[in-house]
Motif scaffolding. Structure first.
Motif, mmCIF file in Angstrom:
data_model
loop_
_atom_site.group_PDB
_atom_site.id
_atom_site.type_symbol
_atom_site.label_atom_id
_atom_site.label_comp_id
_atom_site.label_asym_id
_atom_site.label_seq_id
_atom_site.Cartn_x
_atom_site.Cartn_y
_atom_site.Cartn_z
ATOM 1 N N LEU A 85 0.816 -1.215 0.000
ATOM 2 C CA LEU A 85 0.000 0.000 0.000
ATOM 3 C C LEU A 85 0.851 1.267 0.000
ATOM 4 O O LEU A 85 0.531 2.238 -0.694
ATOM 5 C CB LEU A 85 -0.964 -0.011 1.192
ATOM 6 C CG LEU A 85 -1.927 1.162 1.321
ATOM 7 C CD1 LEU A 85 -2.785 1.331 0.074
ATOM 8 C CD2 LEU A 85 -2.810 0.980 2.557
ATOM 9 N N LEU A 135 -10.593 3.475 -3.996
ATOM 10 C CA LEU A 135 -10.543 2.506 -2.906
ATOM 11 C C LEU A 135 -10.283 1.096 -3.425
ATOM 12 O O LEU A 135 -9.567 0.322 -2.784
ATOM 13 C CB LEU A 135 -11.843 2.527 -2.091
ATOM 14 C CG LEU A 135 -11.906 3.556 -0.989
ATOM 15 C CD1 LEU A 135 -13.238 3.474 -0.259
ATOM 16 C CD2 LEU A 135 -10.750 3.424 -0.017
ATOM 17 N N LEU A 138 -6.549 0.839 -3.892
ATOM 18 C CA LEU A 138 -5.825 0.883 -2.622
ATOM 19 C C LEU A 138 -6.100 -0.352 -1.777
ATOM 20 O O LEU A 138 -5.185 -0.894 -1.146
ATOM 21 C CB LEU A 138 -6.176 2.166 -1.864
ATOM 22 C CG LEU A 138 -5.744 3.468 -2.548
ATOM 23 C CD1 LEU A 138 -6.332 4.671 -1.823
ATOM 24 C CD2 LEU A 138 -4.229 3.571 -2.644
ATOM 25 N N GLU A 139 -7.330 -0.820 -1.745
ATOM 26 C CA GLU A 139 -7.665 -2.030 -0.986
ATOM 27 C C GLU A 139 -6.946 -3.249 -1.567
ATOM 28 O O GLU A 139 -6.486 -4.119 -0.818
ATOM 29 C CB GLU A 139 -9.168 -2.267 -0.961
ATOM 30 C CG GLU A 139 -9.906 -1.319 -0.051
ATOM 31 C CD GLU A 139 -11.420 -1.491 -0.115
ATOM 32 O OE1 GLU A 139 -11.917 -2.406 -0.809
ATOM 33 O OE2 GLU A 139 -12.108 -0.702 0.543
ATOM 34 N N ASP A 142 -3.550 -3.448 -0.301
ATOM 35 C CA ASP A 142 -3.476 -3.698 1.139
ATOM 36 C C ASP A 142 -4.109 -5.026 1.538
ATOM 37 O O ASP A 142 -4.136 -5.363 2.713
ATOM 38 C CB ASP A 142 -4.164 -2.548 1.890
ATOM 39 C CG ASP A 142 -3.667 -2.402 3.314
ATOM 40 O OD1 ASP A 142 -2.483 -2.699 3.564
ATOM 41 O OD2 ASP A 142 -4.459 -1.985 4.175
ATOM 42 N N ARG A 151 -7.605 1.067 6.402
ATOM 43 C CA ARG A 151 -6.302 1.658 6.056
ATOM 44 C C ARG A 151 -6.342 2.279 4.667
ATOM 45 O O ARG A 151 -5.820 3.371 4.453
ATOM 46 C CB ARG A 151 -5.191 0.610 6.138
ATOM 47 C CG ARG A 151 -4.786 0.312 7.552
ATOM 48 C CD ARG A 151 -3.765 -0.788 7.743
ATOM 49 N NE ARG A 151 -2.972 -1.187 6.625
ATOM 50 C CZ ARG A 151 -1.645 -1.353 6.655
ATOM 51 N NH1 ARG A 151 -0.975 -1.123 7.763
ATOM 52 N NH2 ARG A 151 -0.992 -1.760 5.588
ATOM 53 N N ALA A 152 -6.952 1.593 3.722
ATOM 54 C CA ALA A 152 -7.055 2.147 2.363
ATOM 55 C C ALA A 152 -7.851 3.449 2.388
ATOM 56 O O ALA A 152 -7.497 4.410 1.697
ATOM 57 C CB ALA A 152 -7.698 1.133 1.426
#
Length: 188
Positions: A85, A135, A138-139, A142, A151-152
């Motif tokens: 990430l 998202l 980013l997810e 991660d 966190r994302a």
């Protein structure tokens, strides 16, 4: 809100792209068809014929902006296929902070902000769609370390806040340092 651009005529696609470039420079708030048409080499009547209405034209412009956003996200995905990430967020930040993307980001901020206050029309749903797009990327980065969205989501908030600060002030060194500090604290 996403528009299927594959069914559009070549002329419609060309004018949508030119209109997007115009709006990237002049913004959406005061969009007037005649000056736009004059600048992009057509008439207001042709724009109305091809897009059905000013709202239809704005939807096509936002589809162009979203297409550019999705290309950027795809490039980041490909460049960081197995990255964590922090690496993905750093690559996104580098793209966002590049001076050549300022006009696109100013348009994005305008459309994002205006979409928050309207439930219908061409801007409805724009902000929510972009949140989902970002998202998702980013997810995925991660997923191995933290399968939840928290966190994302925090990284997305840091990216957006840093982008807004940079657009407002142009203070790249300060905002870069703050972004790196925030990212380290979020992911440590």
């Amino acid at each position: 809100m996403a528009e299927d651009r594959t069914d559009a005529s070549p002329r419609r696609r060309e004018l949508a792209r030119r209109a997007y470039e115009y709006v990237s420079e002049h913004g959406l708030a005061d969009l007037s068809l005649r000056p736009l048409a004059d600048t992009i080499g057509t008439s207001a009547g042709v724009l109305m014929f091809l897009f059905g209405s000013k709202d239809g034209l704005v939807r096509a412009i936002l589809a162009e902006a979203r297409a550019d956003e999705l290309v950027m996200l795809d490039e980041v995905r490909q460049a960081t296929a197995d990255a964590d990430l922090a690496t993905v967020a750093g690559n996104v930040w580098d793209w966002l902070a590049a001076p050549e993307h300022t006009r696109l980001l100013n348009l994005w901020v305008e459309a994002y902000g205006r979409s928050l206050i309207t439930q219908d029309g061409p801007l409805a749903g724009f902000a929510a769609e972009t949140v989902r797009d970002w998202l998702e990327m980013l997810e995925a980065a991660d997923a191995a370390s933290d399968p939840g969205p928290e966190r994302a989501t925090a990284v997305l908030a840091l990216l957006r806040g840093s982008m807004l600060d940079l657009l407002a002030t142009g203070e790249r060194d300060r905002v870069d340092a703050a972004f790196q500090l925030g990212l380290r604290r979020l992911l440590s």
